[in-house]
Structure formats: C-alpha cells, structure tokens
Design a protein around this motif. Structure first.
Motif, PDB file in Angstrom:
ATOM      1  N   GLY A  16     -17.394   8.989   1.588  1.00 36.77           N
ATOM      2  CA  GLY A  16     -16.557   7.798   1.686  1.00 36.77           C
ATOM      3  C   GLY A  16     -15.356   7.859   0.759  1.00 36.77           C
ATOM      4  N   LEU A  17     -15.581   8.336  -0.472  1.00 38.00           N
ATOM      5  CA  LEU A  17     -14.487   8.474  -1.432  1.00 38.00           C
ATOM      6  C   LEU A  17     -13.463   9.492  -0.937  1.00 38.00           C
ATOM      7  CD1 LEU A  17     -13.309   7.720  -4.212  1.00 38.00           C
ATOM      8  CD2 LEU A  17     -14.723   9.555  -5.191  1.00 38.00           C
ATOM      9  N   ALA A  18     -13.941  10.608  -0.385  1.00 41.61           N
ATOM     10  CA  ALA A  18     -13.035  11.628   0.155  1.00 41.61           C
ATOM     11  C   ALA A  18     -12.229  11.044   1.317  1.00 41.61           C
ATOM     12  CB  ALA A  18     -13.812  12.863   0.603  1.00 41.61           C
ATOM     13  N   HIS A  19     -12.897  10.352   2.218  1.00 40.28           N
ATOM     14  CA  HIS A  19     -12.209   9.749   3.363  1.00 40.28           C
ATOM     15  C   HIS A  19     -11.132   8.770   2.901  1.00 40.28           C
ATOM     16  CE1 HIS A  19     -11.472   7.822   7.220  1.00 40.28           C
ATOM     17  NE2 HIS A  19     -11.659   6.671   6.611  1.00 40.28           N
ATOM     18  N   THR A  20     -11.503   7.883   2.002  1.00 40.05           N
ATOM     19  CA  THR A  20     -10.566   6.868   1.526  1.00 40.05           C
ATOM     20  C   THR A  20      -9.380   7.498   0.808  1.00 40.05           C
ATOM     21  OG1 THR A  20     -12.335   5.241   1.349  1.00 40.05           O
ATOM     22  CG2 THR A  20     -10.350   4.822   0.054  1.00 40.05           C
ATOM     23  N   SER A  21      -9.643   8.431  -0.072  1.00 43.36           N
ATOM     24  CA  SER A  21      -8.572   9.049  -0.864  1.00 43.36           C
ATOM     25  C   SER A  21      -7.614   9.861   0.002  1.00 43.36           C
ATOM     26  CB  SER A  21      -9.167   9.945  -1.946  1.00 43.36           C
ATOM     27  OG  SER A  21      -9.930   9.189  -2.848  1.00 43.36           O
ATOM     28  N   VAL A  22      -8.164  10.695   0.867  1.00 46.09           N
ATOM     29  CA  VAL A  22      -7.328  11.553   1.713  1.00 46.09           C
ATOM     30  C   VAL A  22      -6.540  10.700   2.713  1.00 46.09           C
ATOM     31  CG1 VAL A  22      -7.373  13.367   3.475  1.00 46.09           C
ATOM     32  CG2 VAL A  22      -8.740  13.608   1.379  1.00 46.09           C
ATOM     33  N   THR A  23      -7.190   9.722   3.326  1.00 44.74           N
ATOM     34  CA  THR A  23      -6.513   8.869   4.298  1.00 44.74           C
ATOM     35  C   THR A  23      -5.399   8.074   3.627  1.00 44.74           C
ATOM     36  OG1 THR A  23      -8.508   8.730   5.654  1.00 44.74           O
ATOM     37  CG2 THR A  23      -6.845   7.028   6.011  1.00 44.74           C
ATOM     38  N   ARG A  24      -5.665   7.521   2.451  1.00 48.31           N
ATOM     39  CA  ARG A  24      -4.631   6.770   1.736  1.00 48.31           C
ATOM     40  C   ARG A  24      -3.444   7.674   1.401  1.00 48.31           C
ATOM     41  NH1 ARG A  24      -7.007   5.464  -2.934  1.00 48.31           N
ATOM     42  NH2 ARG A  24      -8.186   3.802  -1.941  1.00 48.31           N
ATOM     43  N   HIS A  25      -3.722   8.883   0.943  1.00 52.85           N
ATOM     44  CA  HIS A  25      -2.672   9.844   0.599  1.00 52.85           C
ATOM     45  C   HIS A  25      -1.786  10.134   1.817  1.00 52.85           C
ATOM     46  CE1 HIS A  25      -0.831  13.175  -1.579  1.00 52.85           C
ATOM     47  NE2 HIS A  25      -1.137  13.987  -0.579  1.00 52.85           N
ATOM     48  N   LEU A  26      -2.409  10.390   2.942  1.00 49.47           N
ATOM     49  CA  LEU A  26      -1.684  10.695   4.171  1.00 49.47           C
ATOM     50  C   LEU A  26      -0.901   9.482   4.668  1.00 49.47           C
ATOM     51  CD1 LEU A  26      -1.155  12.702   6.523  1.00 49.47           C
ATOM     52  CD2 LEU A  26      -3.172  11.747   7.615  1.00 49.47           C
ATOM     53  N   ARG A  27      -1.542   8.331   4.712  1.00 52.34           N
ATOM     54  CA  ARG A  27      -0.879   7.136   5.234  1.00 52.34           C
ATOM     55  C   ARG A  27       0.267   6.684   4.334  1.00 52.34           C
ATOM     56  NH1 ARG A  27      -5.615   3.611   8.305  1.00 52.34           N
ATOM     57  NH2 ARG A  27      -5.993   5.220   9.872  1.00 52.34           N
ATOM     58  N   ASP A  28       0.105   6.811   3.021  1.00 54.88           N
ATOM     59  CA  ASP A  28       1.198   6.461   2.111  1.00 54.88           C
ATOM     60  C   ASP A  28       2.404   7.363   2.344  1.00 54.88           C
ATOM     61  OD1 ASP A  28      -0.372   4.471   0.983  1.00 54.88           O
ATOM     62  OD2 ASP A  28      -0.752   5.547  -0.885  1.00 54.88           O
ATOM     63  N   ALA A  29       2.163   8.654   2.506  1.00 55.18           N
ATOM     64  CA  ALA A  29       3.263   9.599   2.739  1.00 55.18           C
ATOM     65  C   ALA A  29       3.947   9.307   4.075  1.00 55.18           C
ATOM     66  CB  ALA A  29       2.753  11.034   2.695  1.00 55.18           C
ATOM     67  N   MET A  30       3.176   8.992   5.101  1.00 54.54           N
ATOM     68  CA  MET A  30       3.770   8.682   6.401  1.00 54.54           C
ATOM     69  C   MET A  30       4.543   7.371   6.351  1.00 54.54           C
ATOM     70  SD  MET A  30       1.183  10.065   9.281  1.00 54.54           S
ATOM     71  CE  MET A  30       1.008  11.835   9.514  1.00 54.54           C
ATOM     72  N   ALA A  31       4.060   6.409   5.596  1.00 54.66           N
ATOM     73  CA  ALA A  31       4.769   5.134   5.476  1.00 54.66           C
ATOM     74  C   ALA A  31       6.149   5.337   4.848  1.00 54.66           C
ATOM     75  CB  ALA A  31       3.954   4.147   4.644  1.00 54.66           C
ATOM     76  N   ARG A  32       6.253   6.304   3.937  1.00 54.36           N
ATOM     77  CA  ARG A  32       7.541   6.572   3.300  1.00 54.36           C
ATOM     78  C   ARG A  32       8.573   7.120   4.291  1.00 54.36           C
ATOM     79  NH1 ARG A  32       3.992   7.752  -0.999  1.00 54.36           N
ATOM     80  NH2 ARG A  32       3.902   9.977  -0.559  1.00 54.36           N
ATOM     81  N   VAL A  33       8.121   7.620   5.445  1.00 53.14           N
ATOM     82  CA  VAL A  33       9.059   8.076   6.485  1.00 53.14           C
ATOM     83  C   VAL A  33       8.980   7.160   7.715  1.00 53.14           C
ATOM     84  CG1 VAL A  33       9.110  10.473   5.676  1.00 53.14           C
ATOM     85  CG2 VAL A  33       7.437   9.798   7.432  1.00 53.14           C
ATOM     86  N   ASP A  34       8.476   5.939   7.488  1.00 53.56           N
ATOM     87  CA  ASP A  34       8.429   4.893   8.514  1.00 53.56           C
ATOM     88  C   ASP A  34       7.612   5.301   9.734  1.00 53.56           C
ATOM     89  OD1 ASP A  34       8.932   2.335   9.481  1.00 53.56           O
ATOM     90  OD2 ASP A  34      10.767   2.960  10.508  1.00 53.56           O
ATOM     91  N   ALA A  35       6.435   5.834   9.481  1.00 52.86           N
ATOM     92  CA  ALA A  35       5.513   6.192  10.558  1.00 52.86           C
ATOM     93  C   ALA A  35       4.097   5.859  10.094  1.00 52.86           C
ATOM     94  CB  ALA A  35       5.626   7.669  10.908  1.00 52.86           C
ATOM     95  N   THR A  36       3.176   5.844  11.045  1.00 56.27           N
ATOM     96  CA  THR A  36       1.774   5.597  10.724  1.00 56.27           C
ATOM     97  C   THR A  36       0.922   6.761  11.214  1.00 56.27           C
ATOM     98  OG1 THR A  36       1.203   4.467  12.796  1.00 56.27           O
ATOM     99  CG2 THR A  36       2.123   3.094  10.999  1.00 56.27           C
ATOM    100  N   GLN A  37      -0.243   6.875  10.643  1.00 55.83           N
ATOM    101  CA  GLN A  37      -1.158   7.920  11.085  1.00 55.83           C
ATOM    102  C   GLN A  37      -1.542   7.741  12.557  1.00 55.83           C
ATOM    103  OE1 GLN A  37      -5.080   8.008   9.282  1.00 55.83           O
ATOM    104  NE2 GLN A  37      -5.077  10.252   9.305  1.00 55.83           N
TER     105      GLN A  37
END
Length: 163
Positions: free
Chosen positions: A33-54
C-alpha cells in the motif's frame, strides 16, 4: 529473529524503520500500500505539472494500442479496474475529447488527434523518466522477483476467496 524454516513467521506491526533482518515479519498490505501510494503520488504530481492526469495517459495509450479504433465503452471497460472510481476513466475520455486530443468518428470509435499523439509521446517520455527514478538501485532481476512474489500472494488470496 528465528530462522525461516517453512513455518509461518510471526507478523509484527508495520514499522517503516525496521531493520533488514526483521523485514520478513512486516505486513505485506502495509508495504504494498505504501509503495502504491508513494509511486502513484509521484507520477500524478509530475503529470499535473504538465496539465495531464494519469487516467488521461492510460486512455491515450489504450486508444493507441488497439489494433483498431476502440469504442468508448471498450476503453472504459478495459481501464476502469485500474481507476480510483467507476467514473474516472469516463471523465478522462471526456477531458481528452474536450482538449481535442481524441476525436470520435461516425461509428463512435475513438481516435488520437495529432495533438493527442504528441501529448501521448510527451507523457510517455515523462513516465519513462519517472520510472527510472522509482527503479534506481533496483535491478531488473530484483524487480521481476518482487513482482513474482506479489503475483503469488495475490493468487494465494484469490484462491482462498474462490474456495
């Protein structure tokens, strides 16, 4: 800690600072669960910075990957099991149509537009770079071994549920 001999190891409370020799006592649910949350947050935050979503990225890849242009329902059916909710993929399709990254034809099939393909390529490059960060210090062999263990644990649980 007693040696692992084939008998079940006692489970200790989740402890992010546990020493390596005690990892076998840690609950898989906490760590996966920690791996899922951390990796997903990392990816989604980076995509949000380029105005996109996972989920938008999933849809672009899904439409691109079909041997023929898929119907909206096919994309939604394929991707919804990965989503956070039942309408998340539907919403992503609507957003991509609104952005003109997707278009529909007369048969209501989805197609990438030139802008959509360009976005898909940019997001793939971003995701590849993010994957490199997540995998830093982890060999392909270690990664495969970890996934095999997780797959086996899922099969163990799913098998119990189906009994």
């Amino acid at each position: 800690m007693k040696p692992l001999t084939g008998t079940p190891t006692d489970q200790a409370p989740a402890d992010p600072g546990v020493a390596d020799d005690m990892l076998a006592t840690q609950p898989i649910g906490y760590w996966s669960g920690l791996a899922h949350t951390s990796v997903t947050r990392h990816l989604r935050d980076a995509m949000a910075r380029v105005d996109a979503t996972q989920p938008q990225y999933w849809v672009l890849n899904c439409v691109n990957g079909w041997p023929r242009a898929p119907h909206r329902e096919e994309v939604v059916t394929q991707l919804t099991p990965m989503a956070d909710g039942p309408s998340e993929v539907e919403r992503a399709v609507d957003q991509l149509l609104h952005r003109d990254w997707l278009r529909t034809d007369t048969d209501s099939c989805l197609h990438l537009t030139d802008a959509g393909e360009a976005a898909r390529v940019r997001l793939r490059e971003l995701a590849t770079g993010l994957r490199a960060v997540v995998h830093e210090g982890v060999s392909d062999e270690e990664y495969v071994a970890a996934l095999k263990v997780l797959r086996r644990m899922v099969a163990n649980v799913e098998g119990d549920r189906n009994s």
